[in-house]
Scaffold this active site. Sequence first.
Site, PDB file in Angstrom:
ATOM      1  N   SER A   1      18.047 -61.123  69.550  1.00 61.53           N
ATOM      2  CA  SER A   1      17.349 -62.274  70.127  1.00 61.53           C
ATOM      3  C   SER A   1      16.206 -61.743  70.978  1.00 61.53           C
ATOM      4  CB  SER A   1      18.294 -63.151  70.948  1.00 61.53           C
ATOM      5  OG  SER A   1      18.990 -62.394  71.927  1.00 61.53           O
TER       6      SER A   1
ATOM      7  N   GLU B   1      13.187 -62.594  74.153  1.00 66.50           N
ATOM      8  CA  GLU B   1      12.678 -63.442  75.230  1.00 66.50           C
ATOM      9  C   GLU B   1      11.153 -63.474  75.200  1.00 66.50           C
ATOM     10  OE1 GLU B   1      14.207 -63.399  79.469  1.00 66.50           O
ATOM     11  OE2 GLU B   1      12.150 -62.675  79.805  1.00 66.50           O
TER      12      GLU B   1
ATOM     13  N   THR C   1      11.065 -68.474  78.838  1.00 65.36           N
ATOM     14  CA  THR C   1      11.264 -68.507  80.284  1.00 65.36           C
ATOM     15  C   THR C   1      10.628 -69.744  80.917  1.00 65.36           C
ATOM     16  OG1 THR C   1       9.247 -67.264  80.818  1.00 65.36           O
ATOM     17  CG2 THR C   1      11.249 -65.988  80.362  1.00 65.36           C
TER      18      THR C   1
ATOM     19  N   ALA D   1      10.187 -69.936  88.119  1.00 68.95           N
ATOM     20  CA  ALA D   1      10.689 -70.707  89.243  1.00 68.95           C
ATOM     21  C   ALA D   1       9.534 -71.275  90.073  1.00 68.95           C
ATOM     22  CB  ALA D   1      11.579 -69.835  90.122  1.00 68.95           C
TER      23      ALA D   1
ATOM     24  N   HIS E   1      14.758 -71.543  79.169  1.00 68.67           N
ATOM     25  CA  HIS E   1      15.372 -71.219  80.443  1.00 68.67           C
ATOM     26  C   HIS E   1      15.299 -72.463  81.318  1.00 68.67           C
ATOM     27  CE1 HIS E   1      14.927 -66.553  80.329  1.00 68.67           C
ATOM     28  NE2 HIS E   1      15.097 -67.050  79.106  1.00 68.67           N
TER      29      HIS E   1
ATOM     30  N   ARG F   1      20.104 -69.794  88.060  1.00 69.03           N
ATOM     31  CA  ARG F   1      19.899 -70.379  89.368  1.00 69.03           C
ATOM     32  C   ARG F   1      18.419 -70.419  89.704  1.00 69.03           C
ATOM     33  NH1 ARG F   1      18.667 -70.171  94.418  1.00 69.03           N
ATOM     34  NH2 ARG F   1      19.956 -71.187  95.993  1.00 69.03           N
TER      35      ARG F   1
ATOM     36  N   ASP G   1      14.871 -68.537  91.633  1.00 71.85           N
ATOM     37  CA  ASP G   1      14.510 -68.202  93.013  1.00 71.85           C
ATOM     38  C   ASP G   1      14.123 -69.454  93.766  1.00 71.85           C
ATOM     39  OD1 ASP G   1      14.869 -65.469  92.530  1.00 71.85           O
ATOM     40  OD2 ASP G   1      12.838 -65.295  91.712  1.00 71.85           O
TER      41      ASP G   1
ATOM     42  N   ALA H   1      24.167 -71.481  89.469  1.00 74.12           N
ATOM     43  CA  ALA H   1      24.178 -71.493  88.005  1.00 74.12           C
ATOM     44  C   ALA H   1      25.478 -72.085  87.464  1.00 74.12           C
ATOM     45  CB  ALA H   1      23.967 -70.085  87.470  1.00 74.12           C
TER      46      ALA H   1
ATOM     47  N   ASP I   1      30.512 -60.713  92.310  1.00 75.59           N
ATOM     48  CA  ASP I   1      29.480 -60.975  91.310  1.00 75.59           C
ATOM     49  C   ASP I   1      30.113 -61.194  89.932  1.00 75.59           C
ATOM     50  OD1 ASP I   1      26.794 -61.302  90.589  1.00 75.59           O
ATOM     51  OD2 ASP I   1      26.581 -59.208  90.001  1.00 75.59           O
TER      52      ASP I   1
ATOM     53  N   ASN J   1      31.887 -64.514  89.831  1.00 76.75           N
ATOM     54  CA  ASN J   1      30.913 -65.586  89.643  1.00 76.75           C
ATOM     55  C   ASN J   1      30.536 -65.717  88.167  1.00 76.75           C
ATOM     56  OD1 ASN J   1      28.908 -67.573  90.537  1.00 76.75           O
ATOM     57  ND2 ASN J   1      27.408 -66.006  90.002  1.00 76.75           N
TER      58      ASN J   1
ATOM     59  N   LYS K   1      31.151 -68.966  85.527  1.00 75.77           N
ATOM     60  CA  LYS K   1      30.123 -69.568  84.673  1.00 75.77           C
ATOM     61  C   LYS K   1      30.589 -69.626  83.211  1.00 75.77           C
ATOM     62  CE  LYS K   1      26.821 -66.734  86.106  1.00 75.77           C
ATOM     63  NZ  LYS K   1      25.483 -66.110  86.271  1.00 75.77           N
TER      64      LYS K   1
ATOM     65  N   PHE L   1       8.931 -53.330  87.835  1.00 83.22           N
ATOM     66  CA  PHE L   1      10.045 -54.138  87.341  1.00 83.22           C
ATOM     67  C   PHE L   1      11.369 -53.668  87.947  1.00 83.22           C
ATOM     68  CE2 PHE L   1       7.738 -55.248  83.118  1.00 83.22           C
ATOM     69  CZ  PHE L   1       7.036 -56.246  83.773  1.00 83.22           C
TER      70      PHE L   1
ATOM     71  N   HIS M   1      19.457 -58.258  73.171  1.00 89.72           N
ATOM     72  CA  HIS M   1      18.436 -59.216  73.597  1.00 89.72           C
ATOM     73  C   HIS M   1      17.245 -58.434  74.142  1.00 89.72           C
ATOM     74  CE1 HIS M   1      17.006 -63.163  74.882  1.00 89.72           C
ATOM     75  NE2 HIS M   1      16.672 -62.645  76.057  1.00 89.72           N
TER      76      HIS M   1
END
Length: 302
Positions: A26, A28, A59, A62, A88, A118, A120, A132, A165, A168, A172, A223, A273
């Site tokens: 896949s 992005e 994408t 935010a 997204h 979620r 920013d 999320a 983490d 969480n 989800k 990055f 991905h």
Amino acid sequence: MNTSNLYKKDFFFEKFSKIGEDIRISFELFPSKDNFSEKKLWNTIQKLKLFNPIFFSVTHGANSGNENLTYSLVKKIKKVTNINSAPHLTCSDFTKVELKKIAQKYWENGISQIVALRGDELEGSSKSKMEAFDLVCLLKEVANFDISVAAYPEVHPKAKSAHSDILNLKNKLDAGANRAITQFFFKIDHYLHFRDKCFSIGIKKDIVPGILPIYNFDQLLRFAKLGKVSIPKGIQNTFENFKNDIDICKIIGSNIMLEMVYTLFKEGVRHFHFYTLNRLEIVYLICCIVNQISFKKINTGF
């Protein structure tokens, strides 16, 4: 300089010829903002569809107000390529009422896949305080979406701990998400350790590695700093020696990606991905090699 001639193509083809199972892929993408980048984007999409990706994700920046750009691109990709696209959707940008309206619009227009994030939040924002997990629950209330969520092999920067983490992430997935896609990484041991930890607490769904192409050293550093991703010393030292030679950096980056894909495949990974950055060169070359496509068909654009 035609860097594609510098690849040891016979070596890589022989190496990947030993892979007897199909790799799922896949990609992005992000919406373009001008005519020139729009043309480049569609050239990228048309070439990448050759690999029959299971979906393109698109994408949504935010607080950027570009939800309509995301929606338009997702619709066009499906119409032009007949390949599913997953927008997204970030819950920090919208209220619950707004999120439900967006989700209903997607579903009613044949968009059944979503990457739920979620996002920013700007300081002082009066928008939703949802996480999320809440977004996954909301989407499942609207319709039976196919949902991808984010995962962090090196721990989310705002997580209280590595264990919290992962818990969480489990929440989800238990709420109805179909898979997790990881933030990019370069230390494979981090991904494998993370996957093992997920399995140990009962996560059975796919933890898809996110693979980032490396085009130049400065971009890599930016990055990595933003995502708090560690870079192995070997990669740093190699790029330091050639950071002013763009063509050599592409070759180095391609070799790193190939080794990552090969090693992860050997560790049982079947879905990859790719964060394309809307660029064709390295990702297209990697996918050609992995899929055993003749180099005569490759036009990398290097």
